[in-house]
Design an enzyme around this catalytic site. Structure first.
Site, PDB file in Angstrom:
ATOM      1  CG  HIS A  18      -8.213  17.484  72.891  1.00 49.70           C
ATOM      2  ND1 HIS A  18      -7.058  16.770  73.055  1.00 49.70           N
ATOM      3  CD2 HIS A  18      -8.260  17.814  71.576  1.00 49.70           C
ATOM      4  CE1 HIS A  18      -6.424  16.655  71.900  1.00 49.70           C
ATOM      5  NE2 HIS A  18      -7.120  17.297  70.991  1.00 49.70           N
ATOM      6  CE  LYS A  42      -2.736  13.430  63.640  1.00 50.47           C
ATOM      7  NZ  LYS A  42      -3.358  14.323  64.612  1.00 50.47           N
ATOM      8  NE  ARG A  92      -4.830  23.475  67.862  1.00 51.27           N
ATOM      9  CZ  ARG A  92      -3.968  22.578  67.457  1.00 51.27           C
ATOM     10  NH1 ARG A  92      -3.073  22.094  68.303  1.00 51.27           N
ATOM     11  NH2 ARG A  92      -3.950  22.167  66.205  1.00 51.27           N
ATOM     12  CB  SER A 130      -1.939  14.993  71.005  1.00 44.53           C
ATOM     13  OG  SER A 130      -3.253  15.304  71.374  1.00 44.53           O
TER      14      SER A 130
HETATM   15  N1  COA Z   1      -6.531  21.655  71.932  1.00 44.82           N
HETATM   16  C1  COA Z   1      -5.370  21.017  71.865  1.00 44.82           C
HETATM   17  N2  COA Z   1      -4.971  20.345  70.791  1.00 44.82           N
HETATM   18  C2  COA Z   1      -5.785  20.324  69.750  1.00 44.82           C
HETATM   19  C3  COA Z   1      -7.019  20.975  69.739  1.00 44.82           C
HETATM   20  C4  COA Z   1      -7.387  21.665  70.904  1.00 44.82           C
HETATM   21  N3  COA Z   1      -8.529  22.308  70.991  1.00 44.82           N
HETATM   22  N4  COA Z   1      -7.590  20.784  68.558  1.00 44.82           N
HETATM   23  C5  COA Z   1      -6.743  20.037  67.840  1.00 44.82           C
HETATM   24  N5  COA Z   1      -5.653  19.773  68.565  1.00 44.82           N
HETATM   25  C6  COA Z   1      -4.457  19.038  68.148  1.00 44.82           C
HETATM   26  C7  COA Z   1      -4.596  17.574  68.320  1.00 44.82           C
HETATM   27  O1  COA Z   1      -4.144  17.142  69.570  1.00 44.82           O
HETATM   28  C8  COA Z   1      -3.715  17.061  67.218  1.00 44.82           C
HETATM   29  O2  COA Z   1      -2.392  17.112  67.653  1.00 44.82           O
HETATM   30  P1  COA Z   1      -1.276  16.185  67.027  1.00 44.82           P
HETATM   31  O3  COA Z   1      -1.366  16.296  65.535  1.00 44.82           O
HETATM   32  O4  COA Z   1      -0.073  16.763  67.601  1.00 44.82           O
HETATM   33  O5  COA Z   1      -1.567  14.795  67.499  1.00 44.82           O
HETATM   34  C9  COA Z   1      -3.859  18.108  66.121  1.00 44.82           C
HETATM   35  O6  COA Z   1      -4.265  19.274  66.767  1.00 44.82           O
HETATM   36  C10 COA Z   1      -4.837  17.763  65.091  1.00 44.82           C
HETATM   37  O7  COA Z   1      -6.021  17.453  65.764  1.00 44.82           O
HETATM   38  P2  COA Z   1      -7.381  17.242  65.047  1.00 44.82           P
HETATM   39  O8  COA Z   1      -7.620  18.319  64.092  1.00 44.82           O
HETATM   40  O9  COA Z   1      -8.419  16.969  66.045  1.00 44.82           O
HETATM   41  O10 COA Z   1      -7.099  16.034  64.175  1.00 44.82           O
HETATM   42  P3  COA Z   1      -7.041  14.628  64.612  1.00 44.82           P
HETATM   43  O11 COA Z   1      -6.009  14.038  63.760  1.00 44.82           O
HETATM   44  O12 COA Z   1      -6.870  14.437  66.053  1.00 44.82           O
HETATM   45  O13 COA Z   1      -8.513  14.104  64.225  1.00 44.82           O
HETATM   46  C11 COA Z   1     -10.262  13.437  62.742  1.00 44.82           C
HETATM   47  C12 COA Z   1      -9.013  14.276  62.941  1.00 44.82           C
HETATM   48  C13 COA Z   1     -10.183  12.099  63.435  1.00 44.82           C
HETATM   49  C14 COA Z   1     -11.453  14.181  63.255  1.00 44.82           C
HETATM   50  C15 COA Z   1     -10.369  13.274  61.195  1.00 44.82           C
HETATM   51  O14 COA Z   1      -9.164  12.749  60.707  1.00 44.82           O
HETATM   52  C16 COA Z   1     -11.488  12.349  60.815  1.00 44.82           C
HETATM   53  O15 COA Z   1     -12.631  12.754  60.770  1.00 44.82           O
HETATM   54  N6  COA Z   1     -11.157  11.082  60.539  1.00 44.82           N
HETATM   55  C17 COA Z   1     -12.126  10.096  60.120  1.00 44.82           C
HETATM   56  C18 COA Z   1     -12.002   9.821  58.634  1.00 44.82           C
HETATM   57  C19 COA Z   1     -12.715  10.887  57.845  1.00 44.82           C
HETATM   58  O16 COA Z   1     -13.894  11.085  57.959  1.00 44.82           O
HETATM   59  N7  COA Z   1     -11.938  11.553  56.992  1.00 44.82           N
HETATM   60  C20 COA Z   1     -12.457  12.611  56.175  1.00 44.82           C
HETATM   61  C21 COA Z   1     -12.420  13.916  56.927  1.00 44.82           C
HETATM   62  S1  COA Z   1     -12.187  15.233  55.822  1.00 44.82           S
END
Ligand code: COA
Length: 161
Positions: A18, A42, A92, A130
């Site tokens: 991140h 989550k 990634r 994560s």
């Molecule tokens: N480096 C390391 N890890 C990364 C990464 C990076 N560059 N990019 C993503 N990841 C990992 C995250 O740590 C996470 O790991 P985990 O599942 O083991 O915890 C996983 O990849 C997914 O991450 P991400 O894609 O960022 O999803 P998220 O669940 O952390 O966040 C939101 C997603 C919050 C942005 C999305 O759910 C959201 O917008 N929520 C609000 C509600 C909404 O608007 N919904 C409609 C959207 S379609």
């Protein structure tokens, strides 16, 4: 007019993957808001405020360039509310593509003036997530190459028995 971008995620906890994306995004946009999702399907290890504090502590050199905020509800509503026009996502590997494409298309449907921009992570961050970090922490493994030092310390504390 300045370009405000939002980099959103659960950040449970923030990893070197991140921070790599944050460092890249600040070079591209005038202002970057790192948005920590409060309501997420989550079950999180850290509270939203803890997740926000960990990001702030991890990136002291960027505090004049980024803002870290928590948000509830739809990401596109938060983006609109703060006057941003761009959602930044990190890619990634190929495996991220399907989920990311779905989110980008849905977000565009919900907010046609918002663009999603993808930044490629560095090769050394491409395998970090994560949940992998949380598992390693739970079993007392070495986190030094995966997360910033403040996050490693906080995880150690969390799993102290
Ligand atoms: N480096 C390391 N890890 C990364 C990464 C990076 N560059 N990019 C993503 N990841 C990992 C995250 O740590 C996470 O790991 P985990 O599942 O083991 O915890 C996983 O990849 C997914 O991450 P991400 O894609 O960022 O999803 P998220 O669940 O952390 O966040 C939101 C997603 C919050 C942005 C999305 O759910 C959201 O917008 N929520 C609000 C509600 C909404 O608007 N919904 C409609 C959207 S379609």
């Amino acid at each position: 007019m300045s370009k405000i971008a939002v980099y959103a995620g659960t950040f449970d906890p923030v990893t070197n993957g991140h921070t790599d994306i944050i460092e890249r995004a600040v070079k591209v946009f005038d202002r970057l808001v790192v948005a920590v999702a409060e309501s997420t399907p989550k079950t999180t290890l850290f509270s939203a405020n803890e997740r926000k504090e960990l990001i702030l502590e991890a990136m002291p050199e960027l505090l004049d360039r980024i803002e870290v905020r928590t948000f509830k509800g739809l990401l596109v509503d938060f983006v609109r509310e703060i006057g941003a026009t761009v959602i930044v996502r990190g890619l990634r590997a190929v495996s991220d593509y399907e989920y990311e494409a779905q989110m980008a298309i849905i977000n565009r449907q919900l907010a046609p003036t918002t663009e999603t921009v993808f930044l490629m992570t560095s090769r050394r961050s491409s395998f970090i997530s994560s949940s992998v970090v949380r598992q390693i922490a739970e079993h007392n493994g070495d986190l030094s190459s995966l997360v910033p030092p403040n996050v490693a310390a906080k995880l150690k504390d969390k799993f102290k028995r």
